[in-house]
Design a protein around this motif. Structure first.
Motif, PDB file in Angstrom:
ATOM      1  N   TYR A   1       0.815  -1.211   0.000  1.00 15.01           N
ATOM      2  CA  TYR A   1       0.000   0.000   0.000  1.00 15.01           C
ATOM      3  C   TYR A   1       0.853   1.268   0.000  1.00 15.01           C
ATOM      4  CZ  TYR A   1       0.866   0.547   5.051  1.00 15.01           C
ATOM      5  OH  TYR A   1       1.453   0.703   6.279  1.00 15.01           O
ATOM      6  N   HIS A   2       2.144   1.159   0.386  1.00 16.19           N
ATOM      7  CA  HIS A   2       3.036   2.322   0.371  1.00 16.19           C
ATOM      8  C   HIS A   2       4.112   2.198  -0.701  1.00 16.19           C
ATOM      9  CE1 HIS A   2       2.626   4.743   4.381  1.00 16.19           C
ATOM     10  NE2 HIS A   2       1.674   4.990   3.516  1.00 16.19           N
ATOM     11  N   SER A   3       3.916   1.308  -1.655  1.00 17.71           N
ATOM     12  CA  SER A   3       4.946   1.096  -2.677  1.00 17.71           C
ATOM     13  C   SER A   3       5.168   2.332  -3.533  1.00 17.71           C
ATOM     14  CB  SER A   3       4.568  -0.095  -3.565  1.00 17.71           C
ATOM     15  OG  SER A   3       3.320   0.131  -4.199  1.00 17.71           O
ATOM     16  N   TYR A   4       4.172   3.216  -3.639  1.00 20.06           N
ATOM     17  CA  TYR A   4       4.335   4.419  -4.448  1.00 20.06           C
ATOM     18  C   TYR A   4       5.412   5.346  -3.883  1.00 20.06           C
ATOM     19  CZ  TYR A   4       1.868   7.151  -0.892  1.00 20.06           C
ATOM     20  OH  TYR A   4       1.518   7.776   0.283  1.00 20.06           O
ATOM     21  N   ARG A   5       5.811   5.137  -2.635  1.00 13.27           N
ATOM     22  CA  ARG A   5       6.844   5.979  -2.016  1.00 13.27           C
ATOM     23  C   ARG A   5       8.250   5.456  -2.281  1.00 13.27           C
ATOM     24  NH1 ARG A   5       5.667   6.302   4.142  1.00 13.27           N
ATOM     25  NH2 ARG A   5       7.394   7.786   4.033  1.00 13.27           N
ATOM     26  N   ASP A   6       8.362   4.218  -2.754  1.00 15.82           N
ATOM     27  CA  ASP A   6       9.680   3.616  -2.972  1.00 15.82           C
ATOM     28  C   ASP A   6      10.377   4.244  -4.179  1.00 15.82           C
ATOM     29  OD1 ASP A   6       9.088   1.979  -0.854  1.00 15.82           O
ATOM     30  OD2 ASP A   6       8.495   0.268  -2.099  1.00 15.82           O
ATOM     31  N   ALA A   7      11.705   4.130  -4.204  1.00 19.72           N
ATOM     32  CA  ALA A   7      12.496   4.659  -5.322  1.00 19.72           C
ATOM     33  C   ALA A   7      13.779   3.857  -5.437  1.00 19.72           C
ATOM     34  CB  ALA A   7      12.795   6.146  -5.122  1.00 19.72           C
ATOM     35  N   SER A   8      14.362   3.895  -6.585  1.00 16.06           N
ATOM     36  CA  SER A   8      15.587   3.145  -6.848  1.00 16.06           C
ATOM     37  C   SER A   8      16.805   3.876  -6.295  1.00 16.06           C
ATOM     38  CB  SER A   8      15.736   2.934  -8.355  1.00 16.06           C
ATOM     39  OG  SER A   8      17.016   2.452  -8.672  1.00 16.06           O
TER      40      SER A   8
ATOM     41  N   THR B   1      14.225  11.124 -12.319  1.00 12.74           N
ATOM     42  CA  THR B   1      15.371  10.573 -13.026  1.00 12.74           C
ATOM     43  C   THR B   1      16.661  10.909 -12.286  1.00 12.74           C
ATOM     44  OG1 THR B   1      15.711  12.553 -14.366  1.00 12.74           O
ATOM     45  CG2 THR B   1      14.138  10.896 -15.206  1.00 12.74           C
ATOM     46  N   ALA B   2      17.730  10.217 -12.664  1.00 10.06           N
ATOM     47  CA  ALA B   2      19.031  10.488 -12.056  1.00 10.06           C
ATOM     48  C   ALA B   2      19.461  11.933 -12.316  1.00 10.06           C
ATOM     49  CB  ALA B   2      20.070   9.511 -12.601  1.00 10.06           C
ATOM     50  N   ASP B   3      19.144  12.460 -13.514  1.00 10.68           N
ATOM     51  CA  ASP B   3      19.506  13.849 -13.832  1.00 10.68           C
ATOM     52  C   ASP B   3      18.756  14.830 -12.930  1.00 10.68           C
ATOM     53  OD1 ASP B   3      21.212  13.013 -15.807  1.00 10.68           O
ATOM     54  OD2 ASP B   3      19.788  13.310 -17.448  1.00 10.68           O
ATOM     55  N   GLU B   4      17.481  14.568 -12.673  1.00 14.54           N
ATOM     56  CA  GLU B   4      16.692  15.457 -11.812  1.00 14.54           C
ATOM     57  C   GLU B   4      17.228  15.452 -10.385  1.00 14.54           C
ATOM     58  OE1 GLU B   4      12.435  14.911 -14.236  1.00 14.54           O
ATOM     59  OE2 GLU B   4      12.878  13.731 -12.438  1.00 14.54           O
TER      60      GLU B   4
END
Length: 549
Positions: free
Chosen positions: A339-346, A488-491
């Motif tokens: 339910y909180h997966s939208y907060r994850d990031a690479s 993105t990595a650039d952002e």
């Protein structure tokens, strides 16, 4: 306690209250003689103590109660098979409210239920039973006391010295808790003595909520006739933070006893609260510095560990972190945390920023108490502290309290840096309506939302629509037909560079930056009704995505 003994207690307690003719108690306990066994079709998790048997009887006695699900075990852990089955059953029955009987893990189970749209009540048997005798005559109270004395004596006979030690330990806490509760009751209405619980089970809430609470007290936003005594949740996410708060507040570690005793006071809601507030909506935090400090011994221990970690004393360092589900899976195994997966990031998208910062003379330290995978690099001066053998609760806090700035994503650990007033750059922020605010030293960039139907990214005013501005669960975005897209990595690199230049005092806005920023906050005010906050959205992000305005 075995189910058989628990059922016997219930039957004896029912008989006792029959003798006392206590209508309130009798109404709740009248069916205990016919208590249903474990595995009954009422959707009740296996009963193995007095409390479980008691509420099983309530289900059998009252048709309305039978429609309210009960999670029952002596101390079920969030994510355990019992809790997981209970969550599924509660959702299957479309229940709106749930009883929780778990003194140790109740708050965490309550949070999990809330994430699924289910309200809950934390229930403790003994305070409820004793409360029903408050208006009884002295003879009735004596009979109740004899009943519980006999029950505890039976426990000691069966369990021996270990059980006796445990009960004496509880008694040592019980005496001051009862004294404080009696004083709270007698002092009304001139004084309000309130038991306030830290939200200590999650490090982010332990840091942010507590800081906001004390800033509001210092700002005079809490009435002067309110006296507070502080207690912990049943679990503490970081022992170092607990030690630091305890140095000035003398928090009892057996907090459960205080909470149970305070439930006996008439109108207990007036005398108990939890630090639930996670946003500084009144803007008081920027008026105060950090409340916590390290002892000389802690500083010396941390300095030795930092040297062993490879951090040079004269080289500034930046901490960074990217949220993943590893911590929740480790702390609460078996739970469904999608339910909180939208907060994850690479974490990989943070590496170009780290490499650029290293080139500028920083050492970069990846923090976190439990992470999903190691950094895919062994570059010098990029330290994967989160998986290092030297990781500790002390260093978790010390690193974030002394970094040049922190590069995060809105995860709980980011809040520790804010607690010590360190500059923070937040990437992958979502929902946009809850973007970080409160300090001029903060920057952020949000995740964008891709509309599957319209095949385009939502504009800022659409992201701030009431249905999405504060959407806290992954299914909310799925239901709206949108997909969160990571920065993105650039952002993220541009975010880190702007934060570096601001910390270094060399930041110069490009022509046109301020009008873009004004346009963004105008949209925020129109959609959310909040004024411009001290924190800023990254200028490079607005330049790159001006079409979202």
């Amino acid at each position: 306690m075995t189910p058989t003994l628990a059922f016997r207690w219930c039957r004896e307690l029912m008989q006792l209250f029959d003798e006392l003719d206590n209508c309130a108690a009798h109404e709740y306990i009248r069916a205990c003689a016919a208590v249903t066994p474990p595995g009954s079709p009422l959707g009740i998790a296996p009963a193995n103590d007095l409390t479980a048997a008691f509420l099983a009887a309530c289900h059998a006695a009252d048709g309305n109660l039978a429609k309210r699900f009960v999670i029952m075990d002596r101390n079920p852990r969030p994510g355990s098979p019992i809790c997981s089955r209970s969550y599924e059953e509660a959702q299957h029955l479309s229940l709106s409210r749930v009883f929780i009987l778990s003194p140790r893990h109740g708050p965490e189970i309550r949070d999990e239920l809330l994430s699924r749209g289910i309200g809950s009540d934390l229930v403790h048997l003994v305070p409820m039973v004793l409360a029903t005798t408050v208006r009884a005559d002295l003879d009735s109270v004596i009979k109740v006391a004899r009943f519980f004395a006999k029950a505890h004596a039976s426990d000691v006979v069966q369990g021996g010295v270990p059980v006796l030690r445990r009960k004496l330990k509880v008694l040592r806490t019980l005496a001051p808790a009862v004294s404080l509760a009696v004083l709270a009751w007698l002092a009304r209405p001139l004084l309000v003595i309130r038991l306030v619980s830290f939200y200590s089970s999650r490090i982010g809430h332990f840091a942010d909520n507590t800081d906001i609470h004390f800033c509001e007290r210092m700002a005079g936003l809490v009435p002067r006739n309110v006296i507070e005594r502080y207690v912990y949740d049943e679990t503490v996410a970081n022992e170092q933070l607990a030690r630091m708060w305890n140095r000035s507040l003398c928090v009892p570690r057996d907090s459960a006893t205080y909470r149970r005793v305070f439930q006996l006071i008439p109108e207990p809601h007036r005398h108990f609260s939890r630090m639930e507030k996670a946003l500084d909506t009144k803007g008081v935090r920027q008026c105060f510095g950090p409340f916590l400090s390290f002892t000389r011994s802690e500083r010396e221990t941390a300095a030795r560990s930092l040297k062993d970690l490879g951090l040079e004393a004269d080289v500034p360092f930046v901490t960074f972190h990217s949220r993943d589900p590893a911590y929740l899976r480790s702390a609460f195994p078996g739970g469904d945390w999608e339910y909180h997966s939208y907060r994850d990031a690479s974490i990989e998208s943070y590496l170009p920023a780290a490499q650029r910062l290293v080139a500028l003379g920083y050492t970069c330290v990846r923090v976190g108490s439990c992470v999903e995978r190691p950094l895919p690099t062994r570059a010098p001066r990029i330290i994967d502290y989160a998986l290092h053998e030297l990781r500790s609760d002390l260093l978790d806090v010390f690193l974030l309290a002394h970094c040049a700035f922190h590069l995060g994503c809105g995860a709980g650990i980011d809040c520790v840096a804010r607690l010590f007033r360190r500059p923070v750059a937040f990437a992958n922020v979502l929902p946009l309506g809850g973007f970080p605010f409160g300090f001029e030293t903060e920057l952020f960039i949000p995740k964008r939302l891709w509309s599957r139907d319209q095949r385009r990214f939502l504009r800022f005013h659409e992201m701030l629509d009431p249905g999405l501005a504060h959407a806290m669960f992954a299914h909310d975005y799925a239901a709206a037909g949108v997909e969160p897209v990571e920065n993105t990595a650039d952002e993220i690199e541009a975010l880190a560079m702007e934060m570096h230049e601001r910390v270094d005092g060399t930041w110069v806005p490009a022509p046109g930056d301020e009008p873009l920023l004004d346009s963004f906050y105008r949209i925020v005010k129109e959609c959310c009704g909040v004024p411009r906050n001290p924190s800023r959205i990254c200028a490079a992000f607005l330049r790159r995505h001006a079409d979202l305005l």
